[in-house]
Scaffold this motif. Sequence first.
Motif, PDB file in Angstrom:
ATOM      1  N   MET A  37       0.824  -1.207   0.000  1.00 16.74           N
ATOM      2  CA  MET A  37       0.000   0.000   0.000  1.00 16.74           C
ATOM      3  C   MET A  37       0.857   1.255   0.000  1.00 16.74           C
ATOM      4  O   MET A  37       0.530   2.231  -0.646  1.00 16.74           O
ATOM      5  CB  MET A  37      -0.951  -0.010   1.180  1.00 16.74           C
ATOM      6  CG  MET A  37      -1.950  -1.160   1.082  1.00 16.74           C
ATOM      7  SD  MET A  37      -2.829  -1.420   2.614  1.00 16.74           S
ATOM      8  CE  MET A  37      -4.097  -0.191   2.442  1.00 16.74           C
ATOM      9  N   ASP A  39       1.441   3.692   2.115  1.00 13.01           N
ATOM     10  CA  ASP A  39       0.685   4.902   2.452  1.00 13.01           C
ATOM     11  C   ASP A  39       1.557   6.124   2.715  1.00 13.01           C
ATOM     12  O   ASP A  39       1.183   7.233   2.361  1.00 13.01           O
ATOM     13  CB  ASP A  39      -0.197   4.645   3.683  1.00 13.01           C
ATOM     14  CG  ASP A  39      -1.443   3.864   3.328  1.00 13.01           C
ATOM     15  OD1 ASP A  39      -1.587   3.493   2.140  1.00 13.01           O
ATOM     16  OD2 ASP A  39      -2.274   3.621   4.222  1.00 13.01           O
ATOM     17  N   CYS A  40       2.687   5.933   3.374  1.00 14.73           N
ATOM     18  CA  CYS A  40       3.474   7.123   3.733  1.00 14.73           C
ATOM     19  C   CYS A  40       4.462   7.484   2.637  1.00 14.73           C
ATOM     20  O   CYS A  40       5.186   8.465   2.757  1.00 14.73           O
ATOM     21  CB  CYS A  40       4.159   6.953   5.084  1.00 14.73           C
ATOM     22  SG  CYS A  40       5.687   6.014   5.034  1.00 14.73           S
ATOM     23  N   GLY A  41       4.491   6.703   1.579  1.00 12.72           N
ATOM     24  CA  GLY A  41       5.309   7.086   0.433  1.00 12.72           C
ATOM     25  C   GLY A  41       6.801   6.859   0.632  1.00 12.72           C
ATOM     26  O   GLY A  41       7.608   7.456  -0.060  1.00 12.72           O
ATOM     27  N   ALA A  43       8.430   7.062   3.752  1.00 14.58           N
ATOM     28  CA  ALA A  43       8.985   7.861   4.848  1.00 14.58           C
ATOM     29  C   ALA A  43       9.251   7.014   6.092  1.00 14.58           C
ATOM     30  O   ALA A  43       9.547   7.548   7.140  1.00 14.58           O
ATOM     31  CB  ALA A  43       8.036   9.005   5.189  1.00 14.58           C
ATOM     32  N   CYS A  44       9.137   5.680   5.953  1.00 19.11           N
ATOM     33  CA  CYS A  44       9.365   4.782   7.084  1.00 19.11           C
ATOM     34  C   CYS A  44       8.400   5.130   8.222  1.00 19.11           C
ATOM     35  O   CYS A  44       8.777   5.195   9.376  1.00 19.11           O
ATOM     36  CB  CYS A  44      10.819   4.877   7.555  1.00 19.11           C
ATOM     37  SG  CYS A  44      11.367   3.478   8.543  1.00 19.11           S
ATOM     38  N   SER A  45       7.144   5.394   7.853  1.00 17.88           N
ATOM     39  CA  SER A  45       6.192   5.872   8.854  1.00 17.88           C
ATOM     40  C   SER A  45       4.919   5.051   8.979  1.00 17.88           C
ATOM     41  O   SER A  45       4.050   5.423   9.744  1.00 17.88           O
ATOM     42  CB  SER A  45       5.786   7.319   8.527  1.00 17.88           C
ATOM     43  OG  SER A  45       6.826   8.195   8.828  1.00 17.88           O
ATOM     44  N   CYS A  46       4.745   3.979   8.184  1.00 20.52           N
ATOM     45  CA  CYS A  46       3.435   3.339   8.238  1.00 20.52           C
ATOM     46  C   CYS A  46       3.460   1.807   8.210  1.00 20.52           C
ATOM     47  O   CYS A  46       2.465   1.186   8.532  1.00 20.52           O
ATOM     48  CB  CYS A  46       2.552   3.847   7.096  1.00 20.52           C
ATOM     49  SG  CYS A  46       3.086   3.291   5.479  1.00 20.52           S
ATOM     50  N   ALA A  47       4.549   1.191   7.820  1.00 22.80           N
ATOM     51  CA  ALA A  47       4.656  -0.279   7.750  1.00 22.80           C
ATOM     52  C   ALA A  47       3.645  -0.921   6.805  1.00 22.80           C
ATOM     53  O   ALA A  47       3.286  -2.072   6.986  1.00 22.80           O
ATOM     54  CB  ALA A  47       4.548  -0.907   9.151  1.00 22.80           C
ATOM     55  N   ALA A  67      14.907   2.923  13.116  1.00 28.44           N
ATOM     56  CA  ALA A  67      13.525   3.338  12.844  1.00 28.44           C
ATOM     57  C   ALA A  67      12.783   2.251  12.065  1.00 28.44           C
ATOM     58  O   ALA A  67      11.622   1.961  12.343  1.00 28.44           O
ATOM     59  CB  ALA A  67      13.511   4.648  12.059  1.00 28.44           C
ATOM     60  N   GLU A  70      11.997  -0.701  14.373  1.00 27.78           N
ATOM     61  CA  GLU A  70      10.846  -0.424  15.239  1.00 27.78           C
ATOM     62  C   GLU A  70       9.527  -0.545  14.482  1.00 27.78           C
ATOM     63  O   GLU A  70       8.560  -1.095  14.983  1.00 27.78           O
ATOM     64  CB  GLU A  70      10.967   0.996  15.831  1.00 27.78           C
ATOM     65  CG  GLU A  70      12.025   1.094  16.901  1.00 27.78           C
ATOM     66  CD  GLU A  70      11.912   2.394  17.674  1.00 27.78           C
ATOM     67  OE1 GLU A  70      11.492   3.399  17.070  1.00 27.78           O
ATOM     68  OE2 GLU A  70      12.215   2.388  18.870  1.00 27.78           O
ATOM     69  N   MET A  71       9.527  -0.022  13.255  1.00 31.01           N
ATOM     70  CA  MET A  71       8.298  -0.122  12.455  1.00 31.01           C
ATOM     71  C   MET A  71       7.956  -1.595  12.212  1.00 31.01           C
ATOM     72  O   MET A  71       6.799  -1.983  12.229  1.00 31.01           O
ATOM     73  CB  MET A  71       8.455   0.558  11.092  1.00 31.01           C
ATOM     74  CG  MET A  71       8.528   2.062  11.079  1.00 31.01           C
ATOM     75  SD  MET A  71       7.116   2.934  11.758  1.00 31.01           S
ATOM     76  CE  MET A  71       5.733   2.166  10.998  1.00 31.01           C
ATOM     77  N   CYS A  74       5.871  -3.602  14.389  1.00 24.89           N
ATOM     78  CA  CYS A  74       4.454  -3.278  14.372  1.00 24.89           C
ATOM     79  C   CYS A  74       3.748  -3.826  13.141  1.00 24.89           C
ATOM     80  O   CYS A  74       2.527  -3.708  13.017  1.00 24.89           O
ATOM     81  CB  CYS A  74       4.267  -1.773  14.388  1.00 24.89           C
ATOM     82  SG  CYS A  74       5.286  -0.988  15.601  1.00 24.89           S
TER      83      CYS A  74
ATOM     84  N   HIS B  44       4.065  13.003  -4.121  1.00 24.86           N
ATOM     85  CA  HIS B  44       3.896  12.967  -2.668  1.00 24.86           C
ATOM     86  C   HIS B  44       4.037  14.373  -2.110  1.00 24.86           C
ATOM     87  O   HIS B  44       5.022  15.052  -2.389  1.00 24.86           O
ATOM     88  CB  HIS B  44       4.986  12.109  -2.033  1.00 24.86           C
ATOM     89  CG  HIS B  44       4.815  10.642  -2.247  1.00 24.86           C
ATOM     90  ND1 HIS B  44       3.918   9.894  -1.526  1.00 24.86           N
ATOM     91  CD2 HIS B  44       5.406   9.781  -3.100  1.00 24.86           C
ATOM     92  CE1 HIS B  44       3.976   8.641  -1.918  1.00 24.86           C
ATOM     93  NE2 HIS B  44       4.862   8.537  -2.875  1.00 24.86           N
ATOM     94  N   LYS B 339       4.098  10.952  15.562  1.00 28.31           N
ATOM     95  CA  LYS B 339       2.952  10.349  14.896  1.00 28.31           C
ATOM     96  C   LYS B 339       1.746  10.502  15.791  1.00 28.31           C
ATOM     97  O   LYS B 339       1.835  10.286  16.997  1.00 28.31           O
ATOM     98  CB  LYS B 339       3.209   8.865  14.639  1.00 28.31           C
ATOM     99  CG  LYS B 339       4.258   8.621  13.595  1.00 28.31           C
ATOM    100  CD  LYS B 339       4.431   7.140  13.414  1.00 28.31           C
ATOM    101  CE  LYS B 339       5.821   6.841  12.950  1.00 28.31           C
ATOM    102  NZ  LYS B 339       6.077   7.340  11.616  1.00 28.31           N
TER     103      LYS B 339
END
Lengths: 106, 414
Positions: A37, A39-41, A43-47, A67, A70-71, A74, B44, B339
């Motif tokens: 998916m 989603d964050c494009g 940015a290592c922000s959504c997994a 980082a 950690e992702m 999750c 983006h 976040k």
Amino acid sequence: MPALTVIEFNGKEHRIDAEVGKSAMQVVIDAMVPGIMADCGGACSCATCHCYVEAPWATRLPEPVPAEREMLECALDPQPNSRLSCQIRITPHTEGLVIRLPQSQV
Amino acid sequence: MSHHEVLLVVGAGHAGAELAIQAREHGWPGRIVLVGDEPALPYHRPPLSKGYLSGEATLDSVALKSRATYDKAGVELMLGRRVASIDRHAARVTFIDGQALHYATLALATGGRPRRLPAAAEGAEQADNFHYLRTLADVDRIRARLVHGSRLAIVGGGYIGLEVAAVATRMGLTVTVLEAADRVLARVTAPRVSSFYEQVHRQAGVDLRTGVQVDGFALDTARRLVTEVHCSDGERVRTDVVIAGIGLVPDTDLAAAAGLDVEDGILVDACSRTSDPAIFAAGDCTRYESPLYGRRIRLESVPNALEQARCAAATLCGKERRHDGVPWFWSDQYDLKMKMVGLSQGHDRLVLRGSIEERSFCAFYLQGSRVLAVDTVNRIPEFMLSKRLVAERLPVDPERLADDSVPLKNQIAA
């Protein structure tokens, strides 16, 4: 262009000529292989670009940064060979890389 | 193929691009046309105030999808084109050049535009060094002026303003942030979190001023450049470049002129339908009924735009899909990965977990034992758990929540 093989959860294989410099996530998105998916494009922000790296690549790729690690904790169904595909950079050395996609990203 | 099968998507941001591609995935049989008023391939937006501003990200790396992907999906791109009006009766849009296009289904993903600063209306807005930040073109102009040693005045202490402050400070500019409210991020976060961010920016060297209204600008004699920002407290801030980031106005003009229901956002149901069954809408331009919060909400959020677009695409292909995702947002500043999940309005208690001093904490916004929203800083695993806390309305014990020695995971299981 180094070859990248993406295996969907249902077993369907896609062999893609991947552009050097792009991330594996971008390559999969560009090829319209379902299952990521992103989603964050990147940015290592959504997994939501979680994938499993097949042997022997799991140990050949550069280590995930904290980082990303950690992702990954999750992500759904994390395994020792889990990576975020947005953090895998395509280089001439990734020729033959194989990644599998999880059942679901969310 | 007749025009009865045309899906026309107006707006080529996150929502528009996703909607167009996903509609094909869901089996839309006819033409799919994606119209955008900018010339660039859909891109983006979050990197604009972060990596793209600093030069780490390139035009190529910010593209949402490659041109080949649109070709493969059979999505026709009409870029650099602006729609002037919608004729719902004739099921047709007209472009500003007079050309018209019929649709079977229309999707509006028009996003928003920066809220304009009233004090800039008298000339400053036209100055070469005054900027809003929303588009790639905005940032390309800004980048040329972000030079080591220059002075940058940022009007607005929201996410955009603070992200730009972080990037510009690192690039060696002298940065002043002017925020009208008495704290930064006042609209979205608790005072404790605001003061944390204020401290971080000040430590980085940002001259951050709160409770300061901007009431005018001084221009050079040619009226080409802003030289000073005038503040309501009498202060004058000398500057080489000004960026105003004071919020977003949803772009609802087309929808309103066409007579669709609009109320600070195009009103849509949970499946992204507007008040016209042939028209859908998704993204920042919409206001939708949230099952989670029991009220209509408008979100300025990439994950929301994507999810709404996916619901619209499925629904308009006959596979009705409701948007019940939990709102979430992120903001990267310096080494801080913030976040946020949920909306905090209506909370009656704030519980902190972790250490603000060590830059690793969560702020839980509670209403009784329900978690309405959570801000997390450098706590990714807890962010992911917080998404569940909010989405599934899992009850928590506020006293235990603050106990960092008990993993959050165990507290949910309890």
